[in-house]
Motif scaffolding. Structure first.
Motif, PDB file in Angstrom:
ATOM      1  N   THR A  25       0.962  -1.197   0.004  1.00  0.00           N
ATOM      2  CA  THR A  25      -0.016   0.062  -0.054  1.00  0.00           C
ATOM      3  C   THR A  25       0.844   1.122   0.068  1.00  0.00           C
ATOM      4  OG1 THR A  25      -1.749  -1.331   1.393  1.00  0.00           O
ATOM      5  CG2 THR A  25      -1.659   1.241   1.457  1.00  0.00           C
ATOM      6  N   PHE A  26       0.744   2.103  -0.927  1.00  0.00           N
ATOM      7  CA  PHE A  26       1.347   3.410  -1.030  1.00  0.00           C
ATOM      8  C   PHE A  26       0.991   4.561   0.221  1.00  0.00           C
ATOM      9  CE2 PHE A  26       2.218   1.847  -5.249  1.00  0.00           C
ATOM     10  CZ  PHE A  26       3.663   1.953  -5.414  1.00  0.00           C
ATOM     11  N   GLU A  27       1.471   4.524   1.266  1.00  0.00           N
ATOM     12  CA  GLU A  27       1.050   5.421   2.207  1.00  0.00           C
ATOM     13  C   GLU A  27       1.598   6.637   1.974  1.00  0.00           C
ATOM     14  OE1 GLU A  27       1.075   3.616   6.340  1.00  0.00           O
ATOM     15  OE2 GLU A  27       2.316   2.136   5.326  1.00  0.00           O
ATOM     16  N   GLN A  28       0.911   7.782   2.185  1.00  0.00           N
ATOM     17  CA  GLN A  28       1.429   9.128   1.948  1.00  0.00           C
ATOM     18  C   GLN A  28       2.452   9.607   2.362  1.00  0.00           C
ATOM     19  OE1 GLN A  28      -1.294  11.794   0.364  1.00  0.00           O
ATOM     20  NE2 GLN A  28       0.717  12.613  -0.093  1.00  0.00           N
ATOM     21  N   TRP A  29       2.806   9.384   3.784  1.00  0.00           N
ATOM     22  CA  TRP A  29       4.025   9.751   4.234  1.00  0.00           C
ATOM     23  C   TRP A  29       5.158   9.048   3.613  1.00  0.00           C
ATOM     24  CZ3 TRP A  29       7.552   6.222   6.472  1.00  0.00           C
ATOM     25  CH2 TRP A  29       6.969   4.951   6.882  1.00  0.00           C
ATOM     26  N   TRP A  30       5.212   7.768   3.333  1.00  0.00           N
ATOM     27  CA  TRP A  30       6.136   7.081   2.642  1.00  0.00           C
ATOM     28  C   TRP A  30       6.651   7.584   1.260  1.00  0.00           C
ATOM     29  CZ3 TRP A  30       7.128   3.522  -1.768  1.00  0.00           C
ATOM     30  CH2 TRP A  30       8.358   2.773  -1.522  1.00  0.00           C
ATOM     31  N   VAL A  31       5.449   7.863   0.301  1.00  0.00           N
ATOM     32  CA  VAL A  31       5.760   8.356  -0.931  1.00  0.00           C
ATOM     33  C   VAL A  31       6.417   9.662  -0.932  1.00  0.00           C
ATOM     34  CG1 VAL A  31       4.416   9.218  -2.871  1.00  0.00           C
ATOM     35  CG2 VAL A  31       3.817   7.021  -1.852  1.00  0.00           C
ATOM     36  N   ARG A  32       5.804  10.328   0.211  1.00  0.00           N
ATOM     37  CA  ARG A  32       6.448  11.933   0.376  1.00  0.00           C
ATOM     38  C   ARG A  32       8.060  11.667   0.572  1.00  0.00           C
ATOM     39  NH1 ARG A  32       4.643  16.257   4.963  1.00  0.00           N
ATOM     40  NH2 ARG A  32       6.620  17.679   4.627  1.00  0.00           N
ATOM     41  N   LEU A  33       8.346  10.814   1.389  1.00  0.00           N
ATOM     42  CA  LEU A  33       9.774  10.592   1.679  1.00  0.00           C
ATOM     43  C   LEU A  33      10.630  10.252   0.802  1.00  0.00           C
ATOM     44  CD1 LEU A  33       9.684   9.577   5.559  1.00  0.00           C
ATOM     45  CD2 LEU A  33      10.294  11.748   4.748  1.00  0.00           C
ATOM     46  N   VAL A  34      10.147   9.231   0.155  1.00  0.00           N
ATOM     47  CA  VAL A  34      10.863   8.662  -1.191  1.00  0.00           C
ATOM     48  C   VAL A  34      10.881   9.562  -1.976  1.00  0.00           C
ATOM     49  CG1 VAL A  34      10.764   7.099  -3.018  1.00  0.00           C
ATOM     50  CG2 VAL A  34      10.017   6.161  -0.807  1.00  0.00           C
ATOM     51  N   ASN A  35       9.992  10.522  -2.281  1.00  0.00           N
ATOM     52  CA  ASN A  35       9.968  11.589  -3.389  1.00  0.00           C
ATOM     53  C   ASN A  35      11.263  12.736  -2.692  1.00  0.00           C
ATOM     54  OD1 ASN A  35       8.717  10.916  -5.640  1.00  0.00           O
ATOM     55  ND2 ASN A  35       6.639  11.528  -4.664  1.00  0.00           N
ATOM     56  N   ASP A  36      11.081  12.879  -1.639  1.00  0.00           N
ATOM     57  CA  ASP A  36      12.040  13.792  -0.977  1.00  0.00           C
ATOM     58  C   ASP A  36      13.593  13.245  -1.208  1.00  0.00           C
ATOM     59  OD1 ASP A  36      12.682  16.423   0.736  1.00  0.00           O
ATOM     60  OD2 ASP A  36      13.641  14.609   1.791  1.00  0.00           O
ATOM     61  N   CYS A  37      13.765  12.103  -0.918  1.00  0.00           N
ATOM     62  CA  CYS A  37      15.091  11.664  -1.131  1.00  0.00           C
ATOM     63  C   CYS A  37      15.533  11.638  -2.624  1.00  0.00           C
ATOM     64  CB  CYS A  37      15.330  10.177  -0.537  1.00  0.00           C
ATOM     65  SG  CYS A  37      15.116   9.997   1.312  1.00  0.00           S
ATOM     66  N   ALA A  38      14.668  11.436  -3.313  1.00  0.00           N
ATOM     67  CA  ALA A  38      14.893  11.431  -4.981  1.00  0.00           C
ATOM     68  C   ALA A  38      14.816  12.649  -5.316  1.00  0.00           C
ATOM     69  CB  ALA A  38      13.728  10.486  -5.538  1.00  0.00           C
ATOM     70  N   LEU A  39      14.674  13.572  -4.840  1.00  0.00           N
ATOM     71  CA  LEU A  39      14.602  15.081  -5.074  1.00  0.00           C
ATOM     72  C   LEU A  39      13.441  15.045  -6.306  1.00  0.00           C
ATOM     73  CD1 LEU A  39      18.612  15.378  -5.361  1.00  0.00           C
ATOM     74  CD2 LEU A  39      17.205  16.093  -3.612  1.00  0.00           C
TER      75      LEU A  39
ATOM     76  N   GLU B  21      22.993  11.774   3.813  1.00  0.00           N
ATOM     77  CA  GLU B  21      21.857  11.832   4.700  1.00  0.00           C
ATOM     78  C   GLU B  21      20.486  11.211   4.205  1.00  0.00           C
ATOM     79  OE1 GLU B  21      21.794  12.287   7.983  1.00  0.00           O
ATOM     80  OE2 GLU B  21      24.009  12.461   7.471  1.00  0.00           O
ATOM     81  N   LYS B  22      20.335  11.339   2.708  1.00  0.00           N
ATOM     82  CA  LYS B  22      19.215  11.075   2.158  1.00  0.00           C
ATOM     83  C   LYS B  22      19.527   9.457   1.683  1.00  0.00           C
ATOM     84  CE  LYS B  22      17.426  15.365   0.072  1.00  0.00           C
ATOM     85  NZ  LYS B  22      16.525  15.485   1.041  1.00  0.00           N
ATOM     86  N   MET B  23      20.721   9.158   1.575  1.00  0.00           N
ATOM     87  CA  MET B  23      20.720   7.652   1.316  1.00  0.00           C
ATOM     88  C   MET B  23      20.172   6.844   2.793  1.00  0.00           C
ATOM     89  SD  MET B  23      24.500   7.379  -0.301  1.00  0.00           S
ATOM     90  CE  MET B  23      25.099   8.533  -1.454  1.00  0.00           C
ATOM     91  N   LYS B  24      20.545   7.485   3.568  1.00  0.00           N
ATOM     92  CA  LYS B  24      20.289   7.003   5.297  1.00  0.00           C
ATOM     93  C   LYS B  24      18.774   6.825   5.133  1.00  0.00           C
ATOM     94  CE  LYS B  24      24.172   8.426   8.409  1.00  0.00           C
ATOM     95  NZ  LYS B  24      24.421   9.243   9.256  1.00  0.00           N
ATOM     96  N   VAL B  52      30.021   6.638   1.177  1.00  0.00           N
ATOM     97  CA  VAL B  52      28.940   5.981   0.887  1.00  0.00           C
ATOM     98  C   VAL B  52      28.305   6.084  -0.660  1.00  0.00           C
ATOM     99  CG1 VAL B  52      28.212   5.476   3.256  1.00  0.00           C
ATOM    100  CG2 VAL B  52      27.490   7.757   1.944  1.00  0.00           C
ATOM    101  N   ILE B  53      27.822   4.578  -0.959  1.00  0.00           N
ATOM    102  CA  ILE B  53      27.230   4.545  -2.153  1.00  0.00           C
ATOM    103  C   ILE B  53      25.781   4.636  -2.516  1.00  0.00           C
ATOM    104  CG2 ILE B  53      27.207   2.833  -4.176  1.00  0.00           C
ATOM    105  CD1 ILE B  53      29.861   1.825  -2.757  1.00  0.00           C
ATOM    106  N   ASN B  54      25.343   5.517  -3.264  1.00  0.00           N
ATOM    107  CA  ASN B  54      23.986   5.734  -3.654  1.00  0.00           C
ATOM    108  C   ASN B  54      23.073   4.367  -3.980  1.00  0.00           C
ATOM    109  OD1 ASN B  54      21.942   7.676  -3.343  1.00  0.00           O
ATOM    110  ND2 ASN B  54      22.063   8.182  -5.397  1.00  0.00           N
TER     111      ASN B  54
END
Lengths: 149, 137
Positions: A25-39, B21-24, B52-54
């Protein structure tokens, strides 16, 4: 599943092995954080093909270590990602729940001039809507170095 | 997008320096226990350098960002095939790029077929592949 490195016939026998599968299930918080990490643009929500791979592998029903063990390998052996091919038939939705099913599609021993002996394993994971319709497919390959062979 | 033709070059997408940090955070989100993404000592121990590696999905996401900015949303990327060629380390600066190879129509939709890639600036290619993107009706 065995933990010994399979021979070429053993590799062929592993083709067709089905993943136990599961649900994601795509939870809102999880999607938001993945998109944040992915810029990524937050407005993209779960529309990126990257979410297909993340959901599929999260709910394939085995851990990565368990998957490695099917092929007699461990994380410390250095399995590597080869290719990833994603097809989106329909955009994945935040809040949506998807059933994940899949299987090992191919497994072959190869010899490279630089890399030496390695096994190339292909696996396919499908995401289905709760209606049963196919939403997306992710076909990936893993390279298992077999330096001792 | 109406005048799009093979050979057209997509606006480049540059990203970096890549954040450890984003990798963590991504390791936690993916429940990925591989220490090469969050433990420099583990990276050194494996002889893979001092940074560290992405994660692979983050590298793929930068290519999607390129396509999303160009086409108007990540949901427009219908198909993406990428081959992993190399690693991205914390601190690297990257360039995602693409070129239109074909424009076609399917079920009333216009699709652009592109060659895409991700390179470390001043370094090696990281990803190479193809994408099919919905560009209108």
């Amino acid at each position: 599943m065995t933990t010994a490195v399979p021979d070429e016939a053993g590799l062929a026998e592993l083709v067709g092995t089905e993943f136990p599968g599961g649900e994601f299930t795509f939870e809102q918080w999880w999607v938001r954080l993945v998109n944040d990490c992915a810029l990524a643009d937050p407005a993209d929500e779960a529309g990126s093909p990257v979410f297909v791979f993340l959901a599929a592998t999260s709910a394939m029903g085995v851990s990565w270590e368990q998957l490695w063990s099917w092929f007699g390998a461990r994380e410390s052996d250095g399995p590597m990602a080869g290719e990833i091919h994603t097809v989106q038939h329909r955009s994945l939705r935040v809040g949506g729940t998807y059933a994940v099913r899949g299987r090992i599609e191919s497994a072959r021993r190869k010899r490279g001039a630089r890399t030496g002996v390695f096994d190339l394993v292909g696996y396919r994971l499908d995401l289905h809507e709760t209606s049963g319709e196919l939403a997306a497919t992710c076909t990936s390959s893993i390279i298992f170095p077999r330096r001792s062979r | 997008m109406n005048a799009l033709r093979p050979g057209d070059v997509l606006p480049e997408y540059r990203v970096g320096p890549i954040s450890a940090e984003k990798m963590k955070t991504m390791s936690a989100l993916m429940r990925d226990a591989n220490p090469i993404h969050f433990d420099v000592a583990a990276v050194r121990g494996l002889g893979l350098g001092d940074r560290v590696i992405n994660q692979g999905p983050l590298n793929q996401a930068y290519v999607v960002n390129l396509l999303s900015r160009w086409a108007g949303g990540a949901h427009r990327v219908r198909e993406l095939r990428l081959r992993h060629l190399g690693a991205v380390h914390a601190g690297d600066r990257l360039r995602a790029h693409g070129t239109v190879t074909e424009v076609s129509e399917q079920d009333g939709e216009r699709l652009a077929h592109c060659e895409v890639g991700l390179d470390v600036l001043g370094g090696d290619p990281v990803l190479s592949g193809t994408a099919t993107v919905h560009i209108g009706r």
